[in-house]
Motif scaffolding. Structure first.
Motif, PDB file in Angstrom:
ATOM      1  N   ASP A  26      -0.615 -14.694 -60.047  1.00 66.12           N
ATOM      2  CA  ASP A  26       0.299 -14.283 -59.024  1.00 66.12           C
ATOM      3  C   ASP A  26      -0.381 -13.459 -57.951  1.00 66.12           C
ATOM      4  OD1 ASP A  26       3.003 -13.759 -58.072  1.00 66.12           O
ATOM      5  OD2 ASP A  26       2.239 -11.802 -58.273  1.00 66.12           O
ATOM      6  N   GLU A  27       0.259 -13.404 -56.848  1.00 68.22           N
ATOM      7  CA  GLU A  27      -0.223 -12.490 -55.833  1.00 68.22           C
ATOM      8  C   GLU A  27       0.963 -11.859 -55.151  1.00 68.22           C
ATOM      9  OE1 GLU A  27      -0.466 -16.178 -53.021  1.00 68.22           O
ATOM     10  OE2 GLU A  27      -0.868 -15.931 -55.137  1.00 68.22           O
ATOM     11  N   ASP A  28       0.712 -10.794 -54.582  1.00 66.06           N
ATOM     12  CA  ASP A  28       1.772 -10.139 -53.843  1.00 66.06           C
ATOM     13  C   ASP A  28       1.526 -10.409 -52.383  1.00 66.06           C
ATOM     14  OD1 ASP A  28       3.131  -8.094 -52.321  1.00 66.06           O
ATOM     15  OD2 ASP A  28       3.683  -7.351 -54.315  1.00 66.06           O
ATOM     16  N   SER A  74      -0.449  -7.985 -50.071  1.00 67.00           N
ATOM     17  CA  SER A  74      -1.831  -7.535 -50.234  1.00 67.00           C
ATOM     18  C   SER A  74      -2.725  -8.164 -49.196  1.00 67.00           C
ATOM     19  CB  SER A  74      -2.312  -7.938 -51.614  1.00 67.00           C
ATOM     20  OG  SER A  74      -2.184  -9.337 -51.723  1.00 67.00           O
ATOM     21  N   VAL A 108       3.770 -15.749 -67.128  1.00 65.28           N
ATOM     22  CA  VAL A 108       3.275 -14.787 -66.143  1.00 65.28           C
ATOM     23  C   VAL A 108       3.966 -15.032 -64.798  1.00 65.28           C
ATOM     24  CG1 VAL A 108       1.249 -14.099 -64.828  1.00 65.28           C
ATOM     25  CG2 VAL A 108       1.068 -14.456 -67.279  1.00 65.28           C
ATOM     26  N   TRP A 122       7.580 -13.991 -64.927  1.00 66.23           N
ATOM     27  CA  TRP A 122       7.650 -12.530 -64.933  1.00 66.23           C
ATOM     28  C   TRP A 122       7.537 -12.009 -63.507  1.00 66.23           C
ATOM     29  CZ3 TRP A 122       9.464  -9.023 -67.880  1.00 66.23           C
ATOM     30  CH2 TRP A 122       9.079  -7.690 -67.753  1.00 66.23           C
ATOM     31  N   ASP A 123       6.712 -12.675 -62.754  1.00 67.26           N
ATOM     32  CA  ASP A 123       6.524 -12.246 -61.390  1.00 67.26           C
ATOM     33  C   ASP A 123       7.711 -12.591 -60.516  1.00 67.26           C
ATOM     34  OD1 ASP A 123       4.396 -11.072 -59.783  1.00 67.26           O
ATOM     35  OD2 ASP A 123       4.935 -12.806 -58.553  1.00 67.26           O
ATOM     36  N   ASP A 149      10.255 -10.098 -60.705  1.00 64.36           N
ATOM     37  CA  ASP A 149       9.974  -8.816 -60.066  1.00 64.36           C
ATOM     38  C   ASP A 149      10.908  -8.597 -58.881  1.00 64.36           C
ATOM     39  OD1 ASP A 149       8.980  -6.564 -58.935  1.00 64.36           O
ATOM     40  OD2 ASP A 149       6.876  -7.169 -59.100  1.00 64.36           O
ATOM     41  N   ARG A 205     -11.340 -11.106 -56.001  1.00 66.25           N
ATOM     42  CA  ARG A 205     -10.937 -10.647 -57.324  1.00 66.25           C
ATOM     43  C   ARG A 205      -9.675 -11.356 -57.776  1.00 66.25           C
ATOM     44  NH1 ARG A 205      -8.973  -5.164 -57.527  1.00 66.25           N
ATOM     45  NH2 ARG A 205      -6.980  -6.169 -57.899  1.00 66.25           N
ATOM     46  N   ASN A 206      -8.790 -11.537 -56.828  1.00 67.88           N
ATOM     47  CA  ASN A 206      -7.566 -12.251 -57.148  1.00 67.88           C
ATOM     48  C   ASN A 206      -7.857 -13.607 -57.758  1.00 67.88           C
ATOM     49  OD1 ASN A 206      -4.870 -11.790 -57.004  1.00 67.88           O
ATOM     50  ND2 ASN A 206      -5.021 -11.233 -54.840  1.00 67.88           N
ATOM     51  N   TRP A 261      -9.373 -13.275 -61.240  1.00 70.26           N
ATOM     52  CA  TRP A 261      -8.413 -12.975 -62.305  1.00 70.26           C
ATOM     53  C   TRP A 261      -7.477 -14.143 -62.547  1.00 70.26           C
ATOM     54  CZ3 TRP A 261      -7.440  -8.867 -65.587  1.00 70.26           C
ATOM     55  CH2 TRP A 261      -8.246  -7.743 -65.421  1.00 70.26           C
TER      56      TRP A 261
END
Lengths: 785, 827
Positions: free
Chosen positions: A44-46, A49, A271, A274-275, A278, A651-652, A655
């Protein structure tokens, strides 16, 4: 997805359509400033960001056609390597013994039993049928000649080889979709294409080729699904999700290992959900639920239907009696045409003389006039009664007459023995009744001794000679039938079940099998059936006394009951595969290739096929996996101390995308540690495929500081976003070429073991013993001291 | 110290880039700790919203969770989020900040944010009770419960004057301490030494055999011994009270927990006999108690109280592991707690590096080194007390045995010669004596078996003879000592056969050659020839300095002359035909450092040689300590369920949580006093259920949090989770290993685990009922009364199984709550 689409300008979210497309994009005040971006593939990403410094896009993206050329080239190589000398050897190799045979059964339509689900085997059967295999060849032992028996084996091998070759472009596309440049994609695909282990496993009549192909395809489809997540509930979105589900079902349909792929995708989906849950994503609850149910439909319901349909076809094709009959329940067997049970099952009536057979060990309940010795070796005392044993062969001493414990009519249906009736069993040749009592059995102090008592003495111990016929899954009034009724013989006063186990008694009982009373009256292994009615009570034909027609009709059985029964049986047998095998190996050996499997040998030409991967490639994967864990660990520690060593978007990806590959590897590998069954190196191949994906990603991370970004398909109403280009450049190409030299050398060096040709003399074999734990044949004596 | 005063933050931080957007719920949003604390600007300036008084005092009865109720007209999920956000922002929880990094998208970072909260917002520990009244309220219940517990534990404790159940073992081991005879057992010595001490205090002379089921004679003060050991069980109860108070339970929850501990019949039953379990339970409880005490001190590191509780935790760990190895599982809980704590501190950028390192050192010294020292001290005392030869000698090295009084090794002639009669001891850990017996191998060559055996027996005797190629030993001639590279023939004296090897695969270790006994005094072949290789000598040092083989101290290897393989006993167990003795084979690989190929001469007889006066054999403590531990480990692993023999007492771990099986602790005759080891179903079932409910509750809270509901005040969630971790993880660490390990397990292995389940029950009752605002005081009282009533009632119903049932069991009806219990008839 084209690169063009990525760069298209995108508009602000529509404020009045929260559930449709604009969901993930910021409605929070902050999102009014910079814009959300879409980067990672999985995870996931926001959207918020963003506003950190992006490196300027370095150069134009690689044109699509370069990708296409590279992909086609590597695929062509894969095909060439898998089809090279596919006709060699013209003999049965390794597990072709099983899977070739199963294919033959499909063609003959004879029922068989196997622990693996049927999809891949159906495909093999289809391939065999297609190339004109008549199913007559038995595939009895490794080394049996195909050409002498006119088996069109090349056609059958071609099917796995095609799957094996097609895995390579799928891997290429996975990497491409994850935004890696051409050189990385090619590198990754080559790690599969030129891997000796994959090649040898996918050019023989085995299930793994199809399994690996569908696993790769599931991952690919899921990644495509993830990439269109901003166009939720669009046609592409649904399409890729359902495709994921279907491919998952296909991989599960090949082997149970597909379950691990389910776990992988399942984790990613959780995952993701879950996001979505949010609050910052601004999804109202009903949309969240819609997401949830959509995934449940596409990734649980659809796969279940597809998976079950394989079994439906399986049962439809295998409509005749075959080798697998005896594994199944009587009801199941009666649904197979030509089944012995169907043909010879009769109701048993009182005063019939029958033989009783133990279901698991296939011995008859037997007695003879010899008695138990007074004292056993360990000092325990017996009753000195007549011995009752298990005996595997036909014998007059196996015959028992069924004596009623109640008044029965002279003739007619009242004479039929039924479920839960209490009976006496009279041993014909010694004229004594079966009996058990509270005396310890010869070898097991916890179980009761089983013996007989002479007819004349029986009156005083009448109760002790009574047994109930407890038909398994029986209903009141169900007639007791020969062959078809599986039952337990439960002693009336003490509630023990007559039971036997494969332990032989000593010399005094002629090493026959011990029979005793098991205190667990529900014991599953205490199941018996009546093998035959030897002498009917009335001098009638068995068929005519039932009044039925002589020709039996095949019975119908509900698909779902068949399905459930087979699933349960497969699970039990899978767990039971614990016998040792010379080439079985523990999971810890696999990533390091500490042992291989000898598939086939030819003593005259000194040829052999030894399944082992490209050592150089596999060890690279191990290194890559450790490097990845190291990077993640270092990143965690650094960030804990408030240091940000890796640019955010890199990094995103590390991960979420590489992490997904890593999880896939972990899920396909670690569960094997918990299994007690026989394990082989080829069980690691799916995990190896995942580790190859990690390797490609790690290569990219080391070679360049950037990645292609973003790669997801923008949803409707999204704005332009900053982009980044991967900058691996020439140095990566050079590194890849440098890497290719030892890698190719290793491939060619091991090729004689992979293709089984040419033959190798002792010295050459010795040189190929790269690890001392390998067990190659025809090793030269000179150097082994 | 009191918390900082709430500060007005009417004006947003000037560093924020969002001043232009005025959020009506801005302050409310700020009160959410999770997102607030992430902002560095917050933690530095310590701005506090006015909504709540912060920080919270220690969680008390009065504090209940707060829920932010949506303002009327606030977001309707269907309506436009944009407009509604602008107006009400009920979902908005981000503190406006210019630090982009603070809001991140991958999970890794979320974790940090949460943790930062924990370090940023300190809970102030409850001040100690000051007034006499407070003291009284705090301690009076503990005193009352202790008295009650004395009553339950001591009531009719001597009713059954027979050796009940495992008293047969532990009573016997206690006696060995009084007799000072060396014995061997799989459990570490501390518990058994306490049994011995208890025996000493009550005036027992150690002479009783403790045969299972025997009546205690007059001179065995078994009642006094049972009472003293039951005291450990008594102390569990006050510990449970203080632990639950320390965990922040409300009074009612603490009462309920303590009542459950008091009223469980399994704990009661097991505490009333001469067993190790009462001690194990006690030290498990102290470990948890000390850990919670230490947790409460965490804000004042390196203060005296902090050191005290850390030290006590360490000592407690040492004690619990020195009683039974299962105590190690509770250590895992402390370990994980400590690691999490250190990880949290690692992220605390304000902590000085020196302090951080100091934290590590403190933990390492007091939680690893200190327990280890306690463990070793118990062994040291064990060795000091047991200085006489006894039943356990042969598990130890020959050198150790030589130091035991009553052992004749020291009378061994010093140097071994041809013609000597000797026994050979394998020097691998847990190695036995080279042994042979008339039984033959059922596989392979079918010749006479050669094994390793742990007990002294004539079948361990071998005579060192010349090879067939040279003249036999001349009893009159010169004495010829055994040297390096001498070729010998080893004759098994009871059967006269020769130690032999050939190219037949060994029965278990198929890669090795089989070793058998073959031939007799006249027939034999070169397969009987072994080359003696001296490795070194413990006194003389290297091989060069060892002229002749000495008994006890010289390390030997035996190389087969023909095959070049080495005699080895690698602790593999033979099947039942070999009486489960250890396989001896001939290893084709030459591993000079494998201790399993090393042998030494243990007993040595030779009438022609002078008796040794050697008292210079010293056995270093560390070697003995290590040796004994490996031997314990080996025997422990050998306690596997026997497939052939159905053990009626054993149960599998899956039977425990729902109390599937009980255990008869003694004979079941009508005139015997019967004890049945079964839990209080109310306690066990609620305990197991609470674990599942806990997972469920946590999931619900996580989902609610993800959806923006704010159920928690500052620090409350962390505290809730902390208690869940202590109870839940504690349970998992105590339970799951049993599922994995291969050895045979019994229901009493679950008893330490149960303690964590009980804590969880208390915690959930506390959280869901006693601290909830939804219930009135009256309802809480009623629920409390019902819950404790059930526990006490069930206890009273089942009290007989622990106090002892007299008369025919059939007369005590109503005890069969599950069909699987063998309380009335054996299955």
């Amino acid at each position: 997805m084209s690169t063009g689409a990525r760069r298209r300008g995108i508009r602000l979210p529509q404020p009045d359509s929260p559930g449709n497309g604009s969901g993930p994009d910021g409605l929070s005040p902050r999102s009014l400033t910079p814009d959300p971006t879409h980067d990672s593939t999985v995870g996931d990403e926001d959207p918020r960001s963003v506003s950190r410094s992006f490196p300027a896009a370095s150069g134009p993206p690689e044109p699509e056609y370069i990708h296409n050329i590279a992909c086609v080239a590597i695929t062509a190589i894969a095909f060439a390597l898998r089809f090279y000398k596919i006709n060699h050897p013209d003999q049965v190799v390794f597990d072709e013994v099983h899977f070739g045979k199963f294919a033959a059964y499909y063609i003959l339509r004879e029922y068989y039993f196997d622990v693996h689900p049927p999809f891949a085997k159906l495909l093999l059967g289809l391939a065999g049928w297609f190339v004109g295999f008549d199913g007559r060849f038995e595939f009895e032992a490794i080394g049996d000649s195909y050409s002498q028996h006119h088996v069109p084996y090349v056609g059958m091998r071609a099917m796995p080889a095609v799957f094996g070759s097609l895995t390579v472009p799928v891997v290429y596309q996975i990497m491409k979709e994850c935004g890696f440049p051409v050189v990385i994609c090619t590198f990754t695909a080559a790690l599969i294409a030129l891997d000796n282990g994959h090649i040898v496993q996918t050019r023989l009549i085995l299930l793994d080729a199809a399994l690996i192909f569908f696993i790769a395809l599931s991952l690919y489809a899921y990644i495509r699904f993830r990439k269109v997540r901003y166009s939720e509930f669009s046609r592409a979105w649904w399409g890729w999700m359902v495709a994921t589900g279907v491919f998952l079902a296909c991989s599960l349909g090949c082997k149970m290992v597909g379950l691990f792929t389910f776990f992988t995708i399942g984790t990613a989906v959780l995952v993701d959900l879950w996001d979505i849950l949010d609050i910052r994503k601004k999804y109202p609850m009903d949309v969240v639920l819609k997401h949830f149910f959509a995934r449940a439909l596409g990734l649980i319901v659809v796969p279940f239907i597809v998976y079950s349909s394989f079994f439906w076809v399986h049962f439809k094709v295998l409509s005749h009696s075959g080798t697998g009959d005896s594994f199944m329940s009587p009801e199941f067997q009666e649904s197979l045409s030509g089944n012995e049970l169907l043909m010879k099952s009769h109701e048993i009536r009182y005063y019939d003389t029958v033989t009783l057979k133990h279901k698991d060990t296939k011995v008859f309940l037997h007695s003879h006039k010899e008695r138990y010795p007074l004292k056993y070796k360990d000092g325990r005392i017996s009753s000195q009664g007549q011995q009752v044993t298990g005996y595997p062969h036909e014998d007059l001493n196996n015959q028992w007459q069924v004596i009623p414990s109640k008044a029965i009519p002279e003739t007619g249906r009242g004479r039929v023995v039924r479920h839960n009736d209490a009976v006496q069993l009279l041993h014909i040749s010694t004229q004594s009744y079966l009996l058990t009592h509270d005396v310890a059995s010869p070898t097991m102090p916890t179980n009761q001794e089983v013996t007989t008592i002479a007819k004349e003495d029986a009156r005083s111990r009448y109760n002790e000679t009574l047994f109930t016929i407890d038909i398994i899954n029986g209903h009141p009034g169900q007639p007791w039938k020969s062959k078809a009724s599986h039952f337990r013989l439960v002693h009336v006063p003490t509630k023990v079940s007559i039971w036997t186990h494969p332990k032989a008694l000593p010399e005094w009982a002629f090493k026959q099998q011990e029979v005793n009373g098991n205190k667990n009256s529900e014991e599953r292994t205490a199941t018996w059936f009546v093998d035959d009615i030897v002498i009917p009570a009335e001098d009638e034909d068995l068929f005519s006394r039932e009044g039925g027609p002589k020709e039996k009709v095949v019975k119908k059985m509900n698909f779902f009951r068949k399905y459930a029964e087979l699933q349960l049986l497969a699970l039990q047998h899978n767990a039971g595969l614990t016998a040792s095998h010379p080439y079985a190996s523990g999971p810890i050996n696999w990533p390091f290739l500490l042992s291989g499997i000898s598939f086939w040998t030819n003593n005259e030409k000194l040829q052999q096929i030894y399944m082992v991967g490209n050592v150089f490639g596999w060890w690279t994967c191990v290194v890559a996996l450790s490097v990845f864990t190291g990077i993640i660990g270092a990143d965690l520690l650094a960030r804990r101390r408030g240091i940000q060593p890796i640019p955010e978007f890199v990094r995103n990806r590390l991960w979420n995308s590489t992490g997904f590959f890593f999880i896939a590897w972990a899920f396909h590998y670690f569960p094997f540690f918990l299994m007690n069954r026989q394990l082989f190196l080829h069980h690691y191949l799916p995990a190896h495929l995942c580790s190859v994906l990690v390797t490609g990603a790690v290569f990219n991370f080391i070679a360049g500081e950037s990645i292609n970004y973003p790669i997801s398909v923008p949803g409707p109403g999204m704005r332009r976003m900053p982009t980044a280009r991967s900058d691996v450049g020439m140095k990566a190409v050079i590194a890849a070429v440098l890497y290719a030299i030892p890698y190719l050398a290793m491939f060619f060096f091991l090729a004689p073991l992979t293709y089984g040709t040419p033959g190798l003399n002792g010295d050459q074999v010795n040189r190929r013993l790269l690890l001392p734990s390998w067990t190659l044949h025809f090793a030269g004596k000179a150097t082994t001291s | 110290m009191p918390g900082p005063v709430a500060v007005d933050i009417g004006t947003p931080s000037p560093r924020s880039s969002f001043e232009e957007i005025q959020h009506p719920t801005y302050t409310a949003a700020r009160s959410n700790p999770r997102y607030d604390a992430a902002s560095p600007s917050w933690s530095s300036s310590s701005h506090q919203p006015l909504v709540e008084e912060l920080p919270m005092h220690y969680v008390t009865d009065e504090k209940a969770r707060r829920r932010i109720i949506r303002a009327p007209g606030s977001v309707d999920p269907g309506s436009s989020p944009l407009t509604s956000t602008r107006e009400h922002m009920p979902y908005e929880m981000h503190p406006p900040t210019d630090h982009v990094d603070d809001i991140d998208d991958d999970d890794g970072k979320e974790v940090y944010r949460r943790m930062r909260v924990a370090t940023a917002l300190r809970q102030i520990p409850r001040p100690p009770p000051t007034t006499f009244k407070e003291d009284l309220i705090e301690n009076l219940p503990a005193a009352i419960y202790t008295l009650l517990s004395c009553w339950t534990r001591f009531y009719q404790i001597g009713k059954n004057n027979h050796v009940v159940w495992d008293e047969a073992h532990f009573g016997k081991f206690g006696s060995y301490y009084l007799r000072r005879e060396f014995y061997f057992d799989v459990h570490p010595p501390l518990g058994k030494m306490i049994v011995g001490l208890v025996g000493l205090l009550s005036g027992y002379n150690g002479s009783f055999e403790f045969k299972s089921g025997d009546a205690y004679p007059e001179d065995v003060p078994y009642v006094a011994m049972r009472v003293m050991l039951a005291t450990f069980g008594v102390l569990m109860v006050p510990l449970a009270w203080y632990t639950s108070r320390e965990l922040g339970f409300s009074r009612r929850a603490a009462h309920l927990t303590t009542i459950m501990v008091l009223c469980d019949v399994a704990w009661l039953c097991i505490s009333r006999f001469i067993l190790l379990d009462s001690m194990l339970l006690f030290f498990t409880c102290t470990t948890v108690f000390c850990l919670t005490k230490f947790h409460s001190e965490r804000h004042d590191p390196f203060e005296p109280d902090w050191w005290i509780w850390l030290t006590l935790t360490g000592i407690s760990i040492g004690c619990v592991t020195s009683i039974k190895w299962v105590g190690f599982f509770v250590t895992a809980l402390v370990g994980v707690y400590t690691l999490e704590d250190l990880w949290e501190k690692f992220g605390d950028l304000k902590m000085r590096k020196r302090d951080y390192i100091k934290h590590w050192i403190a933990r390492g010294a007091l939680l690893i080194v200190l327990p280890f020292i306690v463990y070793m001290i118990s062994f040291k005392i064990h060795f000091l007390i047991l200085n006489h030869s006894g039943t356990g000698d042969s598990q130890m090295s020959s050198l150790f045995q030589a130091n035991l009084e009553g052992n004749d090794f020291s009378k061994n002639p010093l140097e071994v010669a041809f013609g000597s009669k000797v026994t050979f001891k394998n020097m691998g850990y847990g190695g036995g004596l080279l042994h042979s017996h008339t039984q033959t191998y059922p596989v392979g060559s079918q010749q006479q078996q050669v094994t390793c055996y742990h007990y002294k027996d004539d079948n361990n005797h071998w005579r060192v003879e010349k090879p067939w190629t040279s003249a036999p030993v001349d009893d009159e001639g010169d004495i010829e000592f055994l040297k390096h590279n001498d070729v010998v023939r080893l004759v098994h004296t009871p059967t006269g056969r020769n130690l032999h090897s050939h190219t037949v695969a060994a029965p278990v270790t198929k890669l090795n050659n089989e070793v058998s006994c073959y031939g007799n005094t006249t027939t034999g072949d070169a397969g009987d020839h072994w080359i003696v290789e001296i490795v070194d000598d413990m006194v003389l040092g290297k091989r060069q300095n060892v002229p002749h083989v000495r008994s006890l101290t010289t390390k030997l290897r035996f190389k087969h002359q023909q095959l070049g393989c080495y005699l080895v006993a690698p602790n593999t167990v033979l099947p039942p035909w070999g009486f489960k003795q250890i396989e001896v084979s001939c290893d084709k690989e030459n591993n000079p450092n494998d201790p399993h190929t090393h042998w030494n001469v243990e007993s040595h007889w030779n009438g022609r040689l002078p008796v040794g006066e050697t008292k210079f054999y010293k056995s270093p403590f560390f070697r003995d300590f290590w040796h004994l531990n490996v031997a314990m480990m080996t025997s422990n692993n050998a306690l596997v369920p026997d497939a052939d023999k159905e053990d009626i007492l054993a149960s599998s771990p899956t039977d425990w949580p729902w109390l599937h099986l009980g255990l008869r602790m003694c004979g079941w005759g009508d005139n015997q006093t019967k004890y049945y080891l079964i839990g209080n179903p109310a306690v066990w079932w609620s305990g197991t259920a609470s674990l599942g409910i806990c997972v469920l509750v946590i999931c619900v809270y996580l989902i609610r949090n993800q959806r923006g509901y704010r159920d928690w005040g500052v620090g409350e969630w962390d505290h809730f989770l902390y208690v869940c971790k202590i109870a839940g993880l504690g349970w998992v660490f105590q339970y799951v290993p049993f599922l994995i390990m291969g050895r045979v397990t019994y229901i009493h292995h679950y008893l330490p685990t149960l303690y964590f389940a009980v804590l969880m029950v208390g915690h959930l009752f506390d959280h869901l009922v006693f601290k909830s605002r939804r219930f009135s005081e009256r309802t809480k009282w009623i629920i409390f009364a019902i819950a404790s009533g059930i526990v006490i009632g069930v206890f009273w119903w089942f009290r007989g199984v622990a106090f002892g049932i007299d008369g025919p069991i059939k007369e005590h009806w109503g005890l069969l709550w599950r069909k699987t219990w063998n309380i009335y008839e054996s299955h």
